[in-house]
Design an enzyme around this catalytic site. Sequence first.
Site, PDB file in Angstrom:
ATOM      1  N   HIS A 157       0.808  -1.229   0.000  1.00 16.84           N
ATOM      2  CA  HIS A 157       0.000   0.000   0.000  1.00 16.84           C
ATOM      3  C   HIS A 157       0.847   1.290   0.000  1.00 16.84           C
ATOM      4  CE1 HIS A 157       0.389   0.236   4.358  1.00 16.84           C
ATOM      5  NE2 HIS A 157      -0.546  -0.633   4.631  1.00 16.84           N
ATOM      6  N   HIS A 196      -5.952  -9.063  13.876  1.00  9.30           N
ATOM      7  CA  HIS A 196      -5.978  -7.778  13.156  1.00  9.30           C
ATOM      8  C   HIS A 196      -6.795  -7.965  11.874  1.00  9.30           C
ATOM      9  CE1 HIS A 196      -4.703  -4.088  11.384  1.00  9.30           C
ATOM     10  NE2 HIS A 196      -3.571  -4.482  10.843  1.00  9.30           N
ATOM     11  N   GLU A 216      -6.768  -6.058   9.048  1.00 10.07           N
ATOM     12  CA  GLU A 216      -6.215  -5.646   7.747  1.00 10.07           C
ATOM     13  C   GLU A 216      -6.041  -6.880   6.852  1.00 10.07           C
ATOM     14  OE1 GLU A 216      -2.865  -2.957   8.010  1.00 10.07           O
ATOM     15  OE2 GLU A 216      -3.221  -2.268   5.957  1.00 10.07           O
ATOM     16  N   ASP A 275      -4.116  -8.150   4.699  1.00  6.11           N
ATOM     17  CA  ASP A 275      -2.939  -9.001   4.534  1.00  6.11           C
ATOM     18  C   ASP A 275      -2.947 -10.134   5.556  1.00  6.11           C
ATOM     19  OD1 ASP A 275      -2.565  -6.731   6.245  1.00  6.11           O
ATOM     20  OD2 ASP A 275      -0.428  -7.126   6.359  1.00  6.11           O
ATOM     21  N   HIS A 334      -1.803  -1.386  14.953  1.00  8.55           N
ATOM     22  CA  HIS A 334      -1.951  -0.017  14.497  1.00  8.55           C
ATOM     23  C   HIS A 334      -3.349   0.305  13.991  1.00  8.55           C
ATOM     24  CE1 HIS A 334      -1.387  -0.779   9.969  1.00  8.55           C
ATOM     25  NE2 HIS A 334      -1.405  -1.955  10.551  1.00  8.55           N
ATOM     26  N   ASP A 338       1.218  -7.222  13.707  1.00  7.32           N
ATOM     27  CA  ASP A 338       2.131  -6.294  13.018  1.00  7.32           C
ATOM     28  C   ASP A 338       3.269  -5.805  13.928  1.00  7.32           C
ATOM     29  OD1 ASP A 338       0.982  -6.248  10.463  1.00  7.32           O
ATOM     30  OD2 ASP A 338      -0.440  -4.687  11.012  1.00  7.32           O
ATOM     31  N   TYR A 382      10.037  -0.731   9.000  1.00 10.22           N
ATOM     32  CA  TYR A 382       8.629  -1.043   9.285  1.00 10.22           C
ATOM     33  C   TYR A 382       8.089  -0.097  10.366  1.00 10.22           C
ATOM     34  CZ  TYR A 382       4.497  -3.968   9.921  1.00 10.22           C
ATOM     35  OH  TYR A 382       3.206  -4.418   9.976  1.00 10.22           O
ATOM     36  N   HIS A 433       4.702 -10.524  10.212  1.00 11.52           N
ATOM     37  CA  HIS A 433       5.524 -10.267   9.026  1.00 11.52           C
ATOM     38  C   HIS A 433       6.979 -10.498   9.398  1.00 11.52           C
ATOM     39  CE1 HIS A 433       2.307  -8.333   6.751  1.00 11.52           C
ATOM     40  NE2 HIS A 433       2.073  -7.514   7.752  1.00 11.52           N
TER      41      HIS A 433
HETATM   42 FE1  FEO Z   1      -1.761  -3.901   9.552  1.00 14.22          FE
HETATM   43 FE2  FEO Z   1       0.167  -6.424   8.343  1.00 14.22          FE
HETATM   44  O1  FEO Z   1      -1.335  -5.345   8.488  1.00 14.22           O
END
Ligand code: FEO
Length: 393
Positions: A24, A78, A80, A82, A144, A163, A189, A222
């Site tokens: 993104h 989370h 999001e 991904d 986040h 994250d 990051y 991640h």
């Molecule tokens: Fe906030 Fe890895 O997504």
Amino acid sequence: MAKVSLAKGIYWVGAIDWELRDFHGYHTPRGTTYNSYLIVDEKIALVDTVKAPFFEEMLERIKEIVDPGKIDYIIANHVEIDHSGSLPMMVKEAGRAKVVSTQKGKEGLERYYAADWPSLVVKTGDKIELGKNSLEFIEAPMLHWPDSMFTYVGEEELLLPNDGFGQHLATTGRFDDEAEEAMEEAARYYANILMPFSSLITRMLKKIGEMNLKIKMIAPSHGVIWRSDPSRIIEAYTKWAAGETGEKILVIYDTMWESTAIMARAILKGIMDEGGEAKLLHIRHSEWSDIIKEVLDARIVLVGSPTLHNGLFPPVAGFLTYLKGLKSKGKIGAAFGSYGWSGGAVQKVNEELKAAGMEVIEPGLSFRFRPDKGELDRGHEFGRELAGRVKTR
Ligand code: FEO
């Protein structure tokens, strides 16, 4: 496929995205991973899923260990996509599983997927007993997203913070001691994703300390898993969240006909002549996420922009918009730039740097067309002054 085991009955079952270069808008030169973790006990839990195109990769890894139909809980730390993109498919595979999330997580998943899945809403301190292991949940709002939470497996002293502590890093090794780039990518990051939430991170680190959570391993969603010495990344987060910096000075600029570039180099020379540490970064020749990683531990941030139509040069305006949203802490800012008929850019850079939370040295260096010798001498002197200011603080 070789199984990746974190502890007895706990496996990494995620996916590696070697080719991702844009997350993104964030440049990811080393790709990324989407980490899911499978905990096999009397009951079975899957912690987070992967981005949708990687669903089969995750499923294959799960199938090597258990029948996915036997999964009891899917933890959605989370919303999001991904991490939740594979959730609709995984819920179908897992048949009887409950989706576990915060209340905000439930609301977010319903919005994204119009989902009506069996679900369980948890809050800080809630626990799910799996058998020998238990899952404890810690809400982490705005770390986040409002829905974010951490999952903790106390028996193995394992923190699964989604994250948090992550890195966009695709590697064959799954652990920090197998990837020397881990800390550098963790910094990039933090700077680009978590920096605006630094005060909340400080509070969260304090809360984790007060909860006396023993942490032997941190497995983010991640990048690699911090197993060699998790205190290393906790200390880095403590420093970044506090806005601690070194003595580095950044000269960030863009230019139309080289006038602002000439001044950028004069300022840089002044810093170097004083023995200062500096970097020169051209806005259109650099990835913004790389520049922001440099901002993370810089003490002084100079931004140069030519004036176009009484205002900022558009690439500088875009960069400053990005910088402003990241709300870096504890930095000094300054502006410089050229103009033709009337000024404008330097004043606007000052305003944007103030809005970014910086203490700005005003008025900055403004010059018409080409900087003349006197103006370049002033730029050089300004560089020397800044280098001296950083050293003597
Ligand atoms: Fe906030 Fe890895 O997504």
